[in-house]
Design a protein around this motif. Structure first.
Motif, PDB file in Angstrom:
ATOM      1  N   GLY A   3       0.860  -1.331  -0.099  1.00 52.46           N
ATOM      2  CA  GLY A   3      -0.071  -0.100   0.006  1.00 52.46           C
ATOM      3  C   GLY A   3       0.574   1.178   0.160  1.00 52.46           C
ATOM      4  O   GLY A   3       2.016   1.280  -0.032  1.00 52.46           O
ATOM      5  N   SER A   4       0.074   2.464  -0.011  1.00 51.86           N
ATOM      6  CA  SER A   4       0.720   3.691   0.213  1.00 51.86           C
ATOM      7  C   SER A   4       1.050   4.173   1.686  1.00 51.86           C
ATOM      8  O   SER A   4       0.304   3.668   2.501  1.00 51.86           O
ATOM      9  N   PHE A   5       1.935   5.166   1.732  1.00 50.46           N
ATOM     10  CA  PHE A   5       2.501   5.568   3.136  1.00 50.46           C
ATOM     11  C   PHE A   5       2.617   6.680   3.075  1.00 50.46           C
ATOM     12  O   PHE A   5       3.143   7.454   2.088  1.00 50.46           O
ATOM     13  N   PHE A  15       9.801  12.120  10.949  1.00 47.56           N
ATOM     14  CA  PHE A  15       8.472  11.566  10.415  1.00 47.56           C
ATOM     15  C   PHE A  15       8.385   9.989  10.838  1.00 47.56           C
ATOM     16  O   PHE A  15       9.408   9.282  11.006  1.00 47.56           O
ATOM     17  N   THR A  16       7.177   9.539  10.605  1.00 53.83           N
ATOM     18  CA  THR A  16       6.718   8.075  10.718  1.00 53.83           C
ATOM     19  C   THR A  16       5.815   7.891   9.819  1.00 53.83           C
ATOM     20  O   THR A  16       5.141   8.779   9.114  1.00 53.83           O
ATOM     21  N   PHE A  17       5.304   6.478   9.747  1.00 54.83           N
ATOM     22  CA  PHE A  17       4.157   6.143   8.799  1.00 54.83           C
ATOM     23  C   PHE A  17       2.988   5.548   9.772  1.00 54.83           C
ATOM     24  O   PHE A  17       3.766   5.083  11.018  1.00 54.83           O
ATOM     25  N   PHE A  18       1.864   5.454   9.171  1.00 50.82           N
ATOM     26  CA  PHE A  18       1.055   4.830  10.118  1.00 50.82           C
ATOM     27  C   PHE A  18       0.593   3.514   9.246  1.00 50.82           C
ATOM     28  O   PHE A  18       0.335   3.409   7.979  1.00 50.82           O
ATOM     29  N   SER A  19       0.446   2.216  10.229  1.00 50.31           N
ATOM     30  CA  SER A  19       0.271   1.045   9.299  1.00 50.31           C
ATOM     31  C   SER A  19      -1.198   0.850   9.520  1.00 50.31           C
ATOM     32  O   SER A  19      -1.793   0.624  10.752  1.00 50.31           O
ATOM     33  N   VAL A  60      15.454  -6.479  14.303  1.00 44.40           N
ATOM     34  CA  VAL A  60      14.116  -7.040  14.248  1.00 44.40           C
ATOM     35  C   VAL A  60      12.960  -6.135  13.830  1.00 44.40           C
ATOM     36  O   VAL A  60      12.532  -5.374  14.983  1.00 44.40           O
ATOM     37  N   CYS A  61      12.515  -6.296  12.657  1.00 46.20           N
ATOM     38  CA  CYS A  61      11.344  -5.203  12.232  1.00 46.20           C
ATOM     39  C   CYS A  61      12.004  -4.037  11.847  1.00 46.20           C
ATOM     40  O   CYS A  61      11.747  -2.816  12.271  1.00 46.20           O
ATOM     41  N   TYR A  62      12.740  -4.215  10.766  1.00 45.71           N
ATOM     42  CA  TYR A  62      13.684  -2.825  10.321  1.00 45.71           C
ATOM     43  C   TYR A  62      12.799  -1.715  10.153  1.00 45.71           C
ATOM     44  O   TYR A  62      13.136  -0.695  10.180  1.00 45.71           O
ATOM     45  N   GLY A  63      11.640  -1.942   9.528  1.00 39.10           N
ATOM     46  CA  GLY A  63      10.697  -0.704   9.117  1.00 39.10           C
ATOM     47  C   GLY A  63      11.328   0.449   8.388  1.00 39.10           C
ATOM     48  O   GLY A  63      11.819   0.068   7.098  1.00 39.10           O
ATOM     49  N   LEU A  64      11.139   1.758   8.727  1.00 42.60           N
ATOM     50  CA  LEU A  64      11.480   2.698   8.017  1.00 42.60           C
ATOM     51  C   LEU A  64      13.033   2.745   8.014  1.00 42.60           C
ATOM     52  O   LEU A  64      13.657   3.744   7.271  1.00 42.60           O
ATOM     53  N   GLY A  65      13.798   1.939   9.092  1.00 45.03           N
ATOM     54  CA  GLY A  65      15.426   1.963   8.977  1.00 45.03           C
ATOM     55  C   GLY A  65      15.990   3.001  10.083  1.00 45.03           C
ATOM     56  O   GLY A  65      16.903   3.132  10.060  1.00 45.03           O
ATOM     57  N   TYR A  66      15.097   3.648  10.767  1.00 44.06           N
ATOM     58  CA  TYR A  66      15.559   4.689  11.886  1.00 44.06           C
ATOM     59  C   TYR A  66      16.612   4.025  12.824  1.00 44.06           C
ATOM     60  O   TYR A  66      17.446   4.696  13.033  1.00 44.06           O
ATOM     61  N   ASN A  67      16.257   2.822  13.401  1.00 37.44           N
ATOM     62  CA  ASN A  67      16.929   2.275  14.566  1.00 37.44           C
ATOM     63  C   ASN A  67      18.327   2.001  13.861  1.00 37.44           C
ATOM     64  O   ASN A  67      19.368   2.311  14.533  1.00 37.44           O
ATOM     65  N   THR A  68      18.627   1.506  12.511  1.00 36.95           N
ATOM     66  CA  THR A  68      19.582   1.005  12.077  1.00 36.95           C
ATOM     67  C   THR A  68      20.355   2.170  11.676  1.00 36.95           C
ATOM     68  O   THR A  68      21.648   2.551  11.719  1.00 36.95           O
ATOM     69  N   VAL A  95       7.985  -1.019   2.968  1.00 37.27           N
ATOM     70  CA  VAL A  95       7.941  -0.038   4.163  1.00 37.27           C
ATOM     71  C   VAL A  95       9.242   0.524   3.794  1.00 37.27           C
ATOM     72  O   VAL A  95       9.469   2.154   3.861  1.00 37.27           O
ATOM     73  N   PRO A  96      10.622   0.135   3.996  1.00 35.13           N
ATOM     74  CA  PRO A  96      11.895   0.705   3.892  1.00 35.13           C
ATOM     75  C   PRO A  96      11.936   1.426   2.417  1.00 35.13           C
ATOM     76  O   PRO A  96      12.504   2.426   2.321  1.00 35.13           O
TER      77      PRO A  96
END
Length: 292
Positions: A3-5, A15-19, A60-68, A95-96
């Motif tokens: 989907g779109s983010f 910024f963040t996204f909503f799932s 674990v759960c890379y998502g947007l990549g912010y933690n990395t 997502v990434p």
């Protein structure tokens, strides 16, 4: 998920996204970047470990990549020559990719945005300072690829959606798989302080402590396999771990649906002889009122 983010601003300017799938934002309103730094980077002591020639990270759960991104910045600010061995688990590669498309990683210094764009596009980075592989799919299966590679992390970031929304990645059995990927002196960090999550860590021989709340009412959790390496929990927090809220999620086959795991958890709680959590809350609320 797909989907779109649409980027959603948080209080620190990131910024963040909503799932829509999980019904939650990827980060707290307090600040996506600050959450990465205070819940994951600082507790895992990556700045102290950056003095080594290499550091290994499992996200674990890379998502947007912010933690990395925050981890790479913290490490390379201390030691630009440090080689980072990295593996990440992510359910949805879109997502990434969306984070890159919206330029959300440009808040970190070069070459981090470029490296993580390559990671999002190809799932691999092989540079002089970063060797990275992003495994896409159900983390309960892809964690086996991490283990088969003999990967052992100095820091594990455990960052799924909340236990009621994504119970699959908070179970006793999945935490056991993560423990097998951690160095003896490594640290696992998560934003969650749920008693069920902490109980799953304790069952797997982790020692645990609390981390700074970073805009959330509750603190996060830091865990290590080293005995007595962390400050103790408060009396209130320890008592919380002796209530029915501390009944952990279970997924014996590492393949059950979220609904099946939630149903099992509800049944286990109903059969538990532990103190009702509501009684613990009343007792501590009374204690706080009397102290005022």
């Amino acid at each position: 998920m797909g989907g779109s983010f649409t980027p959603k601003a948080t209080q620190d300017g990131s910024f963040t996204f909503f799932s829509d799938t999980f019904g939650e934002a990827f980060h707290s309103d307090f600040g996506a970047r600050q959450e990465a730094e205070t819940k994951f980077i600082q507790p895992t002591q990556l700045e102290q470990k950056a003095g080594r020639s290499s550091v290994a990270i499992l996200d674990v759960c890379y998502g947007l990549g912010y933690n990395t991104a925050a981890a790479l910045e913290a490490i390379w600010q201390v030691n630009p020559a440090c080689r980072v061995q990295w593996m990440g688990l992510e359910l949805d590669q879109s997502v990434p990719k969306a984070a890159i498309a919206h330029h959300l990683l440009h808040q970190w210094s070069d070459p981090i945005p470029h490296l993580l764009q390559q990671l999002a596009d190809t799932g691999q980075v092989q540079s002089d300072r970063l060797h990275a592989t992003l495994w896409v799919g159900d983390a309960r299966q892809t964690i086996r690829s991490v283990q088969q590679a003999g990967f052992r992390a100095d820091a594990i970031f455990l960052d799924p959606f909340s236990p009621p929304r994504c119970p699959q990645l908070w179970t006793v059995e999945f935490v056991r798989e993560l423990a097998r990927c951690l160095q003896p002196d490594g640290r696992l960090a998560t934003y969650s302080s749920a008693a069920s999550v902490r109980a799953a860590l304790l069952v797997n021989q982790f020692c645990i402590s609390s981390t700074y709340g970073a805009g959330r009412r509750s603190p996060g959790t830091i865990a290590t396999l080293q005995p007595d390496a962390l400050p103790p929990l408060s009396q209130r927090q320890w008592e919380h771990l002796h209530t029915r809220a501390a009944v952990p999620y279970r997924d014996p086959s590492l393949g059950d649906t979220a609904a099946a795991i939630l149903e099992r958890h509800c049944r286990d709680q109903s059969l538990s002889s532990l103190e009702p959590t509501s009684r613990w809350k009343r007792r501590w609320s009374k204690s706080v009122s009397q102290a005022r």
